[in-house]
Design an enzyme around this catalytic site. Sequence first.
Site, PDB file in Angstrom:
ATOM      1  N   SER A 121       0.822  -1.198   0.000  1.00 53.83           N
ATOM      2  CA  SER A 121       0.000   0.000   0.000  1.00 53.83           C
ATOM      3  C   SER A 121       0.872   1.271   0.000  1.00 53.83           C
ATOM      4  O   SER A 121       1.774   1.396  -0.817  1.00 53.83           O
ATOM      5  CB  SER A 121      -0.952  -0.045   1.197  1.00 53.83           C
ATOM      6  OG  SER A 121      -2.081   0.744   0.988  1.00 53.83           O
ATOM      7  N   ASP A 145      -8.429  -6.259  -5.654  1.00 59.56           N
ATOM      8  CA  ASP A 145      -8.164  -5.017  -4.931  1.00 59.56           C
ATOM      9  C   ASP A 145      -8.762  -3.855  -5.714  1.00 59.56           C
ATOM     10  O   ASP A 145      -8.697  -3.820  -6.934  1.00 59.56           O
ATOM     11  CB  ASP A 145      -6.651  -4.826  -4.781  1.00 59.56           C
ATOM     12  CG  ASP A 145      -6.297  -3.626  -3.915  1.00 59.56           C
ATOM     13  OD1 ASP A 145      -7.174  -3.130  -3.191  1.00 59.56           O
ATOM     14  OD2 ASP A 145      -5.123  -3.208  -3.955  1.00 59.56           O
ATOM     15  N   HIS A 198      -6.441  -6.572  -1.486  1.00 54.15           N
ATOM     16  CA  HIS A 198      -5.335  -5.677  -1.152  1.00 54.15           C
ATOM     17  C   HIS A 198      -4.242  -6.388  -0.357  1.00 54.15           C
ATOM     18  O   HIS A 198      -3.074  -6.052  -0.455  1.00 54.15           O
ATOM     19  CB  HIS A 198      -5.880  -4.498  -0.347  1.00 54.15           C
ATOM     20  CG  HIS A 198      -4.943  -3.350  -0.198  1.00 54.15           C
ATOM     21  ND1 HIS A 198      -4.425  -2.647  -1.259  1.00 54.15           N
ATOM     22  CD2 HIS A 198      -4.415  -2.759   0.921  1.00 54.15           C
ATOM     23  CE1 HIS A 198      -3.632  -1.676  -0.819  1.00 54.15           C
ATOM     24  NE2 HIS A 198      -3.601  -1.733   0.495  1.00 54.15           N
TER      25      HIS A 198
END
Length: 458
Positions: free
Chosen positions: A164, A376, A435
């Site tokens: 991320s 994601d 994710h």
Amino acid sequence: MEKLHASVLALVFLLVILFQEGLVTCMKNEDGSEEWGYVQVRPKAHLFWWLYRSPYRVENPSKPWPIILWLQGGPGSSGVGFGNFGEVGPLDANLKPRNFTWLRKADLLFVDNPVGTGYSYVEDSNLYAKTDEEATTDLTTLLVELFNNDASLQKSPLFIVAESYGGKFAVALALSALKAIQHGTLKLTLGGVVLGDTWISPEDFVFSWGPLLKDLSRIDDNGLQKANSIAERIKQQLEAGQFVDATYSWADLENEIVASSNNVDFYNFLQDSKSDSDTLNAMELGLFKEVSMMRYSKYLSSKTSYLGSEDDDLERLLNGVIRKKLKIIPENVTYAVQSLDAFESLVPDFMKPRISEVDELLALGVNVTVYSGQVDLICATKGTEAWLKKLEWTGLQNFLEKDRTPLYCGSDKTTKGFFKSYKNLQFYWILGAGHFVPTDQPCVALDMVGAITQSPAA
């Protein structure tokens, strides 16, 4: 007994002195398989780190055993907590052994980064990192303190693995580390950089959300038009250097996506968000910026009580039994999975791209691996492919023209993903993962890490 008591006091006194002088505060478990401590990276600013030495280590002179530095996202999300217990460390959040721990392929170093995150802390609220570069400098200082004083660490190639927002730190840290190595101030070998569902180009991601969700029937033409309109506003603000305004527009876009999609989960677009009612209630109260920050950071929305969530098991764990084990966490530091203060301090940098840093690493010959979870949304594959195509790296066209290779796991011949590589750029498409790839597809993720680090076989 008095002698023993005096020894314990001497140890505590030594730790306090080291702490005050700004040196490394370090403790180990009995067999030396774990070390942890603080590095004062700036006066009154302290980063917490935790190192696991792998029980699966294989000694092979031609293939040194690697070490992975895990950088969490957020910014302000705790790698020591979420990355460690939630994703790749030896134990899960219930303190049960993790079958697919990445210790099977490497030693693991977790850092609560930037300062103010997790167990890391500042003694003055003005000392939070205000730019990605400042956070990178702090991380470089930590690496210098840890590696320069440990000959065993210097033998292991370091792979910086990020998730991320951590990807922005990772590419900047890799360049900073290379510079320090060149100048002789850092003793380590950089093995490569791994970018997992990373926020490298915010503009490309915000433009991916509307079209992707429209193709999935999650929003309609009206929702697409609204999403694209806000994305266009963000693009104009970025071009004008209005990065704070772009961050607030990003919050507007996320809120629009939530409304148009009836609360799609930004971490798995096949699902609804699990905090729907709390999010909507907060939105009605006008907490737009804070809600969007939490939606971006799963660690915040699912692991803290800021919006009334009861799922705070990870925080109880790290404020309880883990804190007691570590022994060195200051009394005034309360562990939180996500730091809003750390996030808000980096708002001016939040929407800045880091594509040029990836280009620079590739040009320097550094191995760069990108992996992306199929479902994601926040860092959607569509957006990742878009920023990759903006690279100016001389090998890009050859990379794009390469065919993909299917990935399997063990004896299971179900397609788990795809892989493409050219020279020092690799890309993994991981099917069925959102994710958090190591959590959603742990088997193929572990195989991927072994291939990246070229861990010697047992």
